[in-house]
Design a protein around this motif. Structure first.
Motif, PDB file in Angstrom:
ATOM      1  N   HIS A  23      -7.547  49.276 -23.337  1.00  0.00           N
ATOM      2  CA  HIS A  23      -8.465  49.915 -22.391  1.00  0.00           C
ATOM      3  C   HIS A  23      -9.915  49.527 -22.694  1.00  0.00           C
ATOM      4  O   HIS A  23     -10.686  49.202 -21.786  1.00  0.00           O
ATOM      5  CB  HIS A  23      -8.311  51.429 -22.449  1.00  0.00           C
ATOM      6  CG  HIS A  23      -9.403  52.181 -21.770  1.00  0.00           C
ATOM      7  ND1 HIS A  23      -9.561  52.191 -20.403  1.00  0.00           N
ATOM      8  CD2 HIS A  23     -10.407  52.940 -22.279  1.00  0.00           C
ATOM      9  CE1 HIS A  23     -10.609  52.936 -20.101  1.00  0.00           C
ATOM     10  NE2 HIS A  23     -11.141  53.387 -21.221  1.00  0.00           N
ATOM     11  N   GLY A  27     -11.204  47.386 -19.796  1.00  0.00           N
ATOM     12  CA  GLY A  27     -11.666  48.428 -18.879  1.00  0.00           C
ATOM     13  C   GLY A  27     -12.976  48.044 -18.218  1.00  0.00           C
ATOM     14  O   GLY A  27     -13.941  47.679 -18.873  1.00  0.00           O
ATOM     15  N   GLY A  28     -13.035  48.091 -16.923  1.00  0.00           N
ATOM     16  CA  GLY A  28     -14.223  47.725 -16.179  1.00  0.00           C
ATOM     17  C   GLY A  28     -14.291  46.253 -15.805  1.00  0.00           C
ATOM     18  O   GLY A  28     -15.041  45.869 -14.922  1.00  0.00           O
ATOM     19  N   LEU A  29     -13.519  45.418 -16.481  1.00  0.00           N
ATOM     20  CA  LEU A  29     -13.502  43.994 -16.167  1.00  0.00           C
ATOM     21  C   LEU A  29     -12.458  43.655 -15.118  1.00  0.00           C
ATOM     22  O   LEU A  29     -12.604  42.675 -14.389  1.00  0.00           O
ATOM     23  CB  LEU A  29     -13.228  43.165 -17.430  1.00  0.00           C
ATOM     24  CG  LEU A  29     -14.248  43.296 -18.565  1.00  0.00           C
ATOM     25  CD1 LEU A  29     -13.784  42.522 -19.782  1.00  0.00           C
ATOM     26  CD2 LEU A  29     -15.612  42.816 -18.105  1.00  0.00           C
ATOM     27  N   SER A  31      -9.253  45.416 -12.339  1.00  0.00           N
ATOM     28  CA  SER A  31      -8.959  46.627 -11.562  1.00  0.00           C
ATOM     29  C   SER A  31      -8.152  47.605 -12.420  1.00  0.00           C
ATOM     30  O   SER A  31      -7.539  47.237 -13.419  1.00  0.00           O
ATOM     31  CB  SER A  31      -8.167  46.268 -10.301  1.00  0.00           C
ATOM     32  OG  SER A  31      -6.861  45.848 -10.633  1.00  0.00           O
ATOM     33  N   GLN A  32      -8.162  48.847 -11.999  1.00  0.00           N
ATOM     34  CA  GLN A  32      -7.467  49.887 -12.754  1.00  0.00           C
ATOM     35  C   GLN A  32      -5.954  49.624 -12.780  1.00  0.00           C
ATOM     36  O   GLN A  32      -5.296  49.874 -13.792  1.00  0.00           O
ATOM     37  CB  GLN A  32      -7.756  51.253 -12.160  1.00  0.00           C
ATOM     38  CG  GLN A  32      -7.390  52.390 -13.067  1.00  0.00           C
ATOM     39  CD  GLN A  32      -7.935  53.706 -12.571  1.00  0.00           C
ATOM     40  OE1 GLN A  32      -8.308  53.836 -11.402  1.00  0.00           O
ATOM     41  NE2 GLN A  32      -7.981  54.685 -13.439  1.00  0.00           N
ATOM     42  N   GLU A  35      -5.326  46.991 -15.339  1.00  0.00           N
ATOM     43  CA  GLU A  35      -5.515  47.576 -16.667  1.00  0.00           C
ATOM     44  C   GLU A  35      -4.282  48.366 -17.091  1.00  0.00           C
ATOM     45  O   GLU A  35      -3.818  48.244 -18.227  1.00  0.00           O
ATOM     46  CB  GLU A  35      -6.745  48.481 -16.669  1.00  0.00           C
ATOM     47  CG  GLU A  35      -7.026  49.119 -17.996  1.00  0.00           C
ATOM     48  CD  GLU A  35      -8.209  50.062 -17.950  1.00  0.00           C
ATOM     49  OE1 GLU A  35      -8.404  50.782 -18.935  1.00  0.00           O
ATOM     50  OE2 GLU A  35      -8.932  50.082 -16.936  1.00  0.00           O
TER      51      GLU A  35
END
Length: 64
Positions: A23, A27-29, A31-32, A35
């Motif tokens: 995460h 995370g943030g790089l 899509s959810q 991830e």
């Protein structure tokens, strides 16, 4: 029995920590959804590694 509880606690905590590492890295790089897929893949891979280590310990103890 005490040894099994310790090994189980360490295995579960390492799985949770491994998901947090994934995460924090992606995370943030991405899509959810991606991830979550990466986190699931990491958990499966790490569970296989833990299973392999468990199998090795049991195999070595049987030889004694």
């Amino acid at each position: 029995m005490k040894e099994i509880l310790i090994y189980g606690f360490v295995a579960i905590s390492s799985l949770l920590l491994w998901t947090f590492v994934v995460h924090m890295m992606v995370g943030g790089l991405v899509s959810q959804e991606t991830e979550h897929m990466l986190m699931g893949g990491a958990v499966v891979l790490w569970a296989l590694v833990i299973g392999g280590m468990t199998w090795d310990v049991l195999r070595r103890r049987r030889k004694r």
